[in-house]
Design an enzyme around this catalytic site. Structure first.
Site, PDB file in Angstrom:
ATOM      1  N   GLU A 132     -30.261 117.259 -27.900  1.00  0.00           N
ATOM      2  CA  GLU A 132     -31.065 118.603 -26.843  1.00  0.00           C
ATOM      3  C   GLU A 132     -30.537 119.199 -25.995  1.00  0.00           C
ATOM      4  OE1 GLU A 132     -34.174 119.479 -27.249  1.00  0.00           O
ATOM      5  OE2 GLU A 132     -35.520 118.200 -28.535  1.00  0.00           O
ATOM      6  N   CYS A 176     -32.699 123.894 -18.599  1.00  0.00           N
ATOM      7  CA  CYS A 176     -32.124 124.333 -19.634  1.00  0.00           C
ATOM      8  C   CYS A 176     -32.757 125.023 -20.294  1.00  0.00           C
ATOM      9  CB  CYS A 176     -32.411 122.635 -20.766  1.00  0.00           C
ATOM     10  SG  CYS A 176     -33.843 122.470 -20.855  1.00  0.00           S
TER      11      CYS A 176
HETATM   12  P1  NAD Z   1     -24.033 115.297 -19.111  1.00  0.00           P
HETATM   13  O1  NAD Z   1     -24.211 116.214 -20.482  1.00  0.00           O
HETATM   14  O2  NAD Z   1     -23.047 115.612 -18.155  1.00  0.00           O
HETATM   15  O3  NAD Z   1     -24.495 114.109 -19.498  1.00  0.00           O
HETATM   16  C1  NAD Z   1     -25.927 113.878 -19.755  1.00  0.00           C
HETATM   17  C2  NAD Z   1     -26.019 112.386 -20.530  1.00  0.00           C
HETATM   18  O4  NAD Z   1     -25.202 112.148 -20.945  1.00  0.00           O
HETATM   19  C3  NAD Z   1     -25.784 111.458 -19.057  1.00  0.00           C
HETATM   20  O5  NAD Z   1     -26.863 110.796 -18.815  1.00  0.00           O
HETATM   21  C4  NAD Z   1     -24.373 111.250 -18.795  1.00  0.00           C
HETATM   22  O6  NAD Z   1     -24.187 109.959 -18.083  1.00  0.00           O
HETATM   23  C5  NAD Z   1     -24.353 110.593 -20.678  1.00  0.00           C
HETATM   24  N1  NAD Z   1     -22.590 111.065 -20.873  1.00  0.00           N
HETATM   25  C6  NAD Z   1     -21.738 111.606 -20.810  1.00  0.00           C
HETATM   26  N2  NAD Z   1     -20.645 111.361 -21.300  1.00  0.00           N
HETATM   27  C7  NAD Z   1     -21.318 110.298 -22.019  1.00  0.00           C
HETATM   28  C8  NAD Z   1     -20.965 109.542 -23.486  1.00  0.00           C
HETATM   29  N3  NAD Z   1     -19.152 110.147 -23.960  1.00  0.00           N
HETATM   30  N4  NAD Z   1     -21.594 109.029 -24.062  1.00  0.00           N
HETATM   31  C9  NAD Z   1     -22.584 108.933 -23.384  1.00  0.00           C
HETATM   32  N5  NAD Z   1     -22.943 109.147 -22.824  1.00  0.00           N
HETATM   33  C10 NAD Z   1     -22.492 110.634 -21.658  1.00  0.00           C
HETATM   34  O7  NAD Z   1     -25.610 116.886 -18.738  1.00  0.00           O
HETATM   35  P2  NAD Z   1     -26.113 116.721 -17.014  1.00  0.00           P
HETATM   36  O8  NAD Z   1     -25.020 117.843 -16.681  1.00  0.00           O
HETATM   37  O9  NAD Z   1     -26.690 115.551 -16.786  1.00  0.00           O
HETATM   38  O10 NAD Z   1     -27.630 117.839 -17.644  1.00  0.00           O
HETATM   39  C11 NAD Z   1     -27.222 119.227 -18.328  1.00  0.00           C
HETATM   40  C12 NAD Z   1     -27.042 119.977 -19.605  1.00  0.00           C
HETATM   41  O11 NAD Z   1     -27.915 119.168 -19.842  1.00  0.00           O
HETATM   42  C13 NAD Z   1     -27.228 121.603 -19.324  1.00  0.00           C
HETATM   43  O12 NAD Z   1     -26.518 121.776 -19.891  1.00  0.00           O
HETATM   44  C14 NAD Z   1     -28.455 122.068 -19.378  1.00  0.00           C
HETATM   45  O13 NAD Z   1     -29.313 122.219 -20.249  1.00  0.00           O
HETATM   46  C15 NAD Z   1     -29.249 120.436 -20.650  1.00  0.00           C
HETATM   47  N6  NAD Z   1     -30.339 120.164 -20.884  1.00  0.00           N
HETATM   48  C16 NAD Z   1     -30.599 120.353 -21.948  1.00  0.00           C
HETATM   49  C17 NAD Z   1     -32.120 120.430 -22.740  1.00  0.00           C
HETATM   50  C18 NAD Z   1     -32.632 120.391 -23.934  1.00  0.00           C
HETATM   51  O14 NAD Z   1     -34.229 120.018 -23.630  1.00  0.00           O
HETATM   52  N7  NAD Z   1     -32.185 121.137 -24.298  1.00  0.00           N
HETATM   53  C19 NAD Z   1     -33.149 119.532 -21.585  1.00  0.00           C
HETATM   54  C20 NAD Z   1     -32.760 119.426 -19.692  1.00  0.00           C
HETATM   55  C21 NAD Z   1     -31.164 119.532 -20.058  1.00  0.00           C
END
Ligand code: NAD
Length: 499
Positions: free
Chosen positions: A243, A277
């Site tokens: 997602e 998002c």
């Molecule tokens: P992010 O990608 O920075 O982090 C998301 C999660 O991934 C965090 O818990 C982080 O600790 C973890 N993470 C980071 N590096 C990792 C790795 N190497 N391996 C595994 N996990 C790792 O995203 P964010 O800044 O927390 O969230 C914002 C983004 O999420 C935006 O792009 C937004 O659009 C998206 N989003 C999408 C939806 C959807 O349903 N499509 C919903 C909410 C947010």
């Protein structure tokens, strides 16, 4: 076992702070690969008992959980408010959505996933055929910070209802909310306490969860991190649900209710400081309505005040780095010839509600996810051009269409390259538990919510049982020489008349 703040004596910790004030919300352990493996191990044990309960007993326990969340909604919303900076009322809305999904998932799991008999077909007419959807065991859920209740619950509720245990790794920016959700589960469902656990930490903890041998990894976050998650999961062939971010567009057609479209665009773009998002980031308005639409949006936006107090429409950016992204997109848009007609200022983490016109399609403000309270409005010849521009973006999460013609709006919605589209509103699909939620292209794949969301956390299992032997067994070396001719005659009788 909940891995809360109390265990953090020797291990490294992470501190969660309130974006509004910088006050400490809580300190949490940074769980390493051993901690994650231990949590997954406990979850695996719990998963067997949880699956064994069956649909009805799970439904009762999920109802107890949702009851607890509903009764403690203000407490949870307050924590969300403190940890993300979003207004308390918006946090209550978020909790309500999550509770609704818990209810739907619990109530519909049996109907969607339960064992059913299917027609056996010509060759297996003497067999009974069964289909059921079995749980995967342990589902790892990695969440973002922008909707720390609603977003992970889209996976947690459906995975639990399908009979899986869950290990949640919340964002390092919202660990307190994640720990609260798991603690509330332990209290509400003590006899299946380990079916939902939480591990805290940043990317390394998430990466450890990817490699911990879970049955599926449900990831919500950015596309860049999604790629890393997929690569880590590929090592163990762990299936993934992605997602990811969006760049959602609204199409405003000639016959749209312009005032309603403007109001929806402003909410879709600015609420939660644009950190949604499925927020609206770009609008394509036809020439017939463009000037009126811009005027309506500009007037509405001028009435909005970002801040931390009671009258604030939205809060500060949850992370300072996100304000930098917004600033970069603004600078890029202006350098490319764009114009600011409202807002345009970034002071610390407070971004004024910003409306941009004449921004080229190639600039970052139109192509990349901004994730801030900004909106580009672009004049187009007609709705077809709007659709072509909408669909030219590599993201494809959601979007909106405004038109008074039902047939026209539905046609545009169906041809929009996105997982979800609202007609004459924004974001509504997220509030309909029966509807699947997920993207296409750079917005990811797989679905949460609805029947598809339940099936996402299962594997389809096919079983046949012979009811009686046939005098001639076609799948045997003892079949007579003429059996193939007889079979061909039957097949011609049944299918041969179709041309
Ligand atoms: P992010 O990608 O920075 O982090 C998301 C999660 O991934 C965090 O818990 C982080 O600790 C973890 N993470 C980071 N590096 C990792 C790795 N190497 N391996 C595994 N996990 C790792 O995203 P964010 O800044 O927390 O969230 C914002 C983004 O999420 C935006 O792009 C937004 O659009 C998206 N989003 C999408 C939806 C959807 O349903 N499509 C919903 C909410 C947010």
């Amino acid at each position: 076992m909940s891995l809360g703040a109390a265990r953090s004596t020797t291990r490294p910790t992470l501190t969660s702070t309130a974006p509004a004030s910088g006050a400490v919300v809580g300190e949490f352990p940074v769980h390493d690969a051993d901690d994650v493996a231990a949590a997954v191990g406990r979850a695996r044990d719990a998963a067997a008992a949880w699956a064994g309960l069956g649909f009805d007993d799970r439904r009762r326990r999920l109802a107890a959980y949702r009851g607890a969340l509903a009764r403690r909604a203000h407490e949870l919303a307050d924590l969300v408010h403190r940890e993300t900076g979003k207004p308390h009322a918006d946090a209550v809305l978020e909790v309500t959505l999550a509770v609704d999904h818990l209810a739907w998932a619990g109530r519909h799991a049996r109907r969607v996933l339960g064992r059913r008999r299917v027609a056996p077909g010509l060759l297996a007419a003497n067999h009974a055929a069964w289909l059921e959807y079995q749980p995967l065991g342990v589902v790892g859920v990695i969440g973002p910070w922008n909707y720390p209740v609603f977003t992970p619950m889209g996976s947690i509720a459906y995975a639990l209802a399908a009979g899986n245990a869950v290990v949640l790794k919340p964002s390092e920016h919202t660990p307190a909310v994640g720990v609260w959700l798991a603690d509330a589960w332990r209290t509400a469902v003590p006899d299946a306490a380990d079916a939902l656990q939480v591990v805290t930490g940043a990317g390394e903890t998430g990466a450890a969860l990817c490699r911990a041998g879970v049955g599926k990894l449900a990831f919500t976050g950015s596309a860049a991190t999604g790629r890393r998650v997929m690569a880590a999961c590929a090592e163990t062939l762990t299936p993934v649900l992605m997602e990811l971010g969006g760049k959602d567009a609204m199409i405003v057609d000639d016959d749209a209710d312009v005032a309603a479209a403007a109001s929806a665009a402003v909410w879709g773009a600015m609420s939660n400081a644009g950190q949604t998002c499925i927020g609206i980031e770009r609008v394509y308005a036809t020439s017939a309505v463009y000037d009126r639409f811009v005027a309506e949006v500009t007037e509405r936006v001028r009435g909005l005040r970002p801040g931390t107090g009671d009258g604030a429409a939205y809060g500060p950016m949850t992370m300072a780095a996100q304000a930098d992204v917004v600033r970069r997109h603004l600078d890029d848009a202006l350098a490319a010839g764009g114009r600011v007609v409202a807002g345009g200022t970034v002071e610390g983490r407070l971004v004024a509600p910003t409306v941009l016109l004449d921004v080229p399609e190639t600039s970052a403000a139109v192509r990349e996810e901004t994730f801030g309270p900004t909106l580009t409005i672009t004049r187009v010849r007609d709705a077809e051009e709007a659709l072509a521009r909408t669909n030219a973006n590599p993201h494809g999460l959601a979007g909106a269409v405004f038109s008074r013609s039902r047939a026209r709006a539905m046609d545009l919605a169906r041809r929009m390259r996105s997982g979800m589209t609202s007609v004459n509103s924004v974001l509504t699909f997220a509030a309909v538990p029966a509807l699947p939620f997920g993207g296409v292209g750079d917005s990811g794949f797989g679905r949460i919510h609805g029947a598809d969301g339940l099936r996402e956390f299962t594997r389809a299992k096919a079983i046949t049982r012979q009811r009686f032997p046939l005098p001639v067994d076609l799948m045997s070396f003892t079949r007579p020489a003429g059996a193939a001719d007889a079979l061909a005659r039957v097949m011609t009788l049944v299918h041969g008349r179709h041309r």
